[in-house]
Write a protein that holds these residues in place. Structure first.
Motif, mmCIF file in Angstrom:
data_model
loop_
_atom_site.group_PDB
_atom_site.id
_atom_site.type_symbol
_atom_site.label_atom_id
_atom_site.label_comp_id
_atom_site.label_asym_id
_atom_site.label_seq_id
_atom_site.Cartn_x
_atom_site.Cartn_y
_atom_site.Cartn_z
ATOM 1 N N GLY A 8 41.856 36.521 49.314
ATOM 2 C CA GLY A 8 41.692 37.198 48.044
ATOM 3 C C GLY A 8 42.359 36.552 46.850
ATOM 4 N N ASN A 9 43.056 35.429 47.034
ATOM 5 C CA ASN A 9 43.716 34.813 45.876
ATOM 6 C C ASN A 9 43.319 33.343 45.684
ATOM 7 O OD1 ASN A 9 45.153 34.024 48.154
ATOM 8 N ND2 ASN A 9 47.139 34.073 47.127
ATOM 9 N N ARG B 4 30.724 32.718 42.842
ATOM 10 C CA ARG B 4 31.204 34.031 43.281
ATOM 11 C C ARG B 4 30.341 34.528 44.439
ATOM 12 N NH1 ARG B 4 36.047 34.534 40.751
ATOM 13 N NH2 ARG B 4 35.850 33.483 38.756
ATOM 14 N N SER C 180 31.388 45.383 47.572
ATOM 15 C CA SER C 180 32.123 46.129 46.553
ATOM 16 C C SER C 180 32.247 45.246 45.319
ATOM 17 C CB SER C 180 33.515 46.501 47.073
ATOM 18 O OG SER C 180 34.318 45.325 47.180
ATOM 19 N N GLU C 181 32.608 45.819 44.204
ATOM 20 C CA GLU C 181 32.775 45.025 42.975
ATOM 21 C C GLU C 181 33.842 43.951 43.169
ATOM 22 O OE1 GLU C 181 33.871 45.541 38.253
ATOM 23 O OE2 GLU C 181 33.174 47.290 39.368
ATOM 24 N N LYS C 182 34.934 44.331 43.826
ATOM 25 C CA LYS C 182 36.019 43.373 44.088
ATOM 26 C C LYS C 182 35.514 42.206 44.933
ATOM 27 C CE LYS C 182 40.456 42.869 46.350
ATOM 28 N NZ LYS C 182 40.936 43.070 47.686
ATOM 29 N N ASP C 183 34.815 42.512 46.034
ATOM 30 C CA ASP C 183 34.304 41.450 46.902
ATOM 31 C C ASP C 183 33.232 40.623 46.198
ATOM 32 O OD1 ASP C 183 36.036 42.221 48.891
ATOM 33 O OD2 ASP C 183 34.491 43.075 50.194
ATOM 34 N N ASN D 244 33.066 39.788 43.166
ATOM 35 C CA ASN D 244 33.702 38.863 42.227
ATOM 36 C C ASN D 244 34.659 37.884 42.892
ATOM 37 O OD1 ASN D 244 32.546 39.582 39.657
ATOM 38 N ND2 ASN D 244 33.511 41.574 39.975
ATOM 39 N N SER D 245 34.786 37.983 44.211
ATOM 40 C CA SER D 245 35.630 37.037 44.949
ATOM 41 C C SER D 245 34.999 35.650 44.913
ATOM 42 C CB SER D 245 35.793 37.490 46.400
ATOM 43 O OG SER D 245 36.506 38.698 46.456
ATOM 44 N N ASP E 170 37.393 32.764 49.364
ATOM 45 C CA ASP E 170 38.100 33.997 49.729
ATOM 46 C C ASP E 170 37.515 34.529 51.026
ATOM 47 O OD1 ASP E 170 40.030 34.556 47.697
ATOM 48 O OD2 ASP E 170 38.418 35.094 46.328
ATOM 49 N N SER F 174 36.464 43.075 54.217
ATOM 50 C CA SER F 174 35.335 43.982 54.430
ATOM 51 C C SER F 174 34.294 43.388 55.381
ATOM 52 C CB SER F 174 34.669 44.323 53.094
ATOM 53 O OG SER F 174 34.093 43.162 52.520
#
Length: 143
Positions: free
Chosen positions: A12-13, A35, A49-52, A54-55, A73, A77
Motif C-alpha cells: 500500500g505504500n 493505477r 474499493s476506491e482505495k484499491d 487508486n493503488s 501495491d 482485498s
C-alpha cells in the motif's frame, strides 16, 4: 533488446517509496504511473474499493547504470500479504515468447509456478519461484 530489472512489492505504500527513490536518484518515471483502475476489468472479479482502485499497479524508475526498479501495491482485498521473500522479484524481459517460455521452464524446474505464462493486456507474462526460493517474473511486451 532483452533486459533485466528489479521488481518491488509493497503493502500500500508503493507511491511513497517510489517518490522517495525518485528524489534520491534524481530521475523520472519510464512511463506514467499505472493505477489498478487503469487495468481492464476481469470477468467475475469484484469491483475494487476506491482505495484499491487508486493503488499503484505498476511504476518504473531508472536508478543507476541502466538498471530499472519497478513496483506494485499488493492488495489485501485480493488476498495478497507482503512477507519477506515476496517483496523482491527479478524481472526478465526476453526478446521473444519462446525465450520467455524456455527461461520460465528452466527456472521453475524444482521450484514452483506462481503464475503460468499467459497473454495479458500489456504483453506475455508469467512468474515462478526457483528451487532456491528466488522469484522470477517474465515480460514480453506487446509491440
Amino acid at each position: 533488446m532483452a533486459k533485466v530489472s528489479i521488481y518491488l512489492n509493497f503493502q500500500g505504500n508503493t507511491e511513497e517509496a517510489f517518490n522517495f527513490y525518485k528524489s534520491v536518484f534524481k530521475t523520472d518515471w519510464v512511463v506514467p504511473v499505472m493505477r489498478m483502475k487503469d487495468a481492464p476489468p476481469r470477468p467475475g472479479m469484484p469491483p475494487l474499493s476506491e482505495k484499491d482502485a487508486n493503488s499503484v499497479m505498476h511504476v518504473s524508475l531508472p536508478i543507476l547504470g541502466g538498471t530499472i526498479i519497478m513496483g506494485t501495491d499488493m492488495l489485501e482485498s485480493m488476498g495478497h500479504k507482503l512477507i519477506e521473500g515476496n517483496n523482491i522479484t527479478i524481472s526478465l524481459e526476453p526478446d521473444t515468447k519462446e525465450d520467455a517460455d524456455k527461461l520460465f521452464a528452466a527456472l521453475s524446474q524444482g521450484g514452483s509456478e506462481i503464475a503460468a505464462m499467459r497473454q495479458e493486456f500489456w504483453g506475455y507474462w508469467g512468474c515462478c519461484k526457483d528451487k532456491f526460493g528466488i522469484r522470477w517474473m517474465f515480460n514480453v511486451s506487446n509491440q
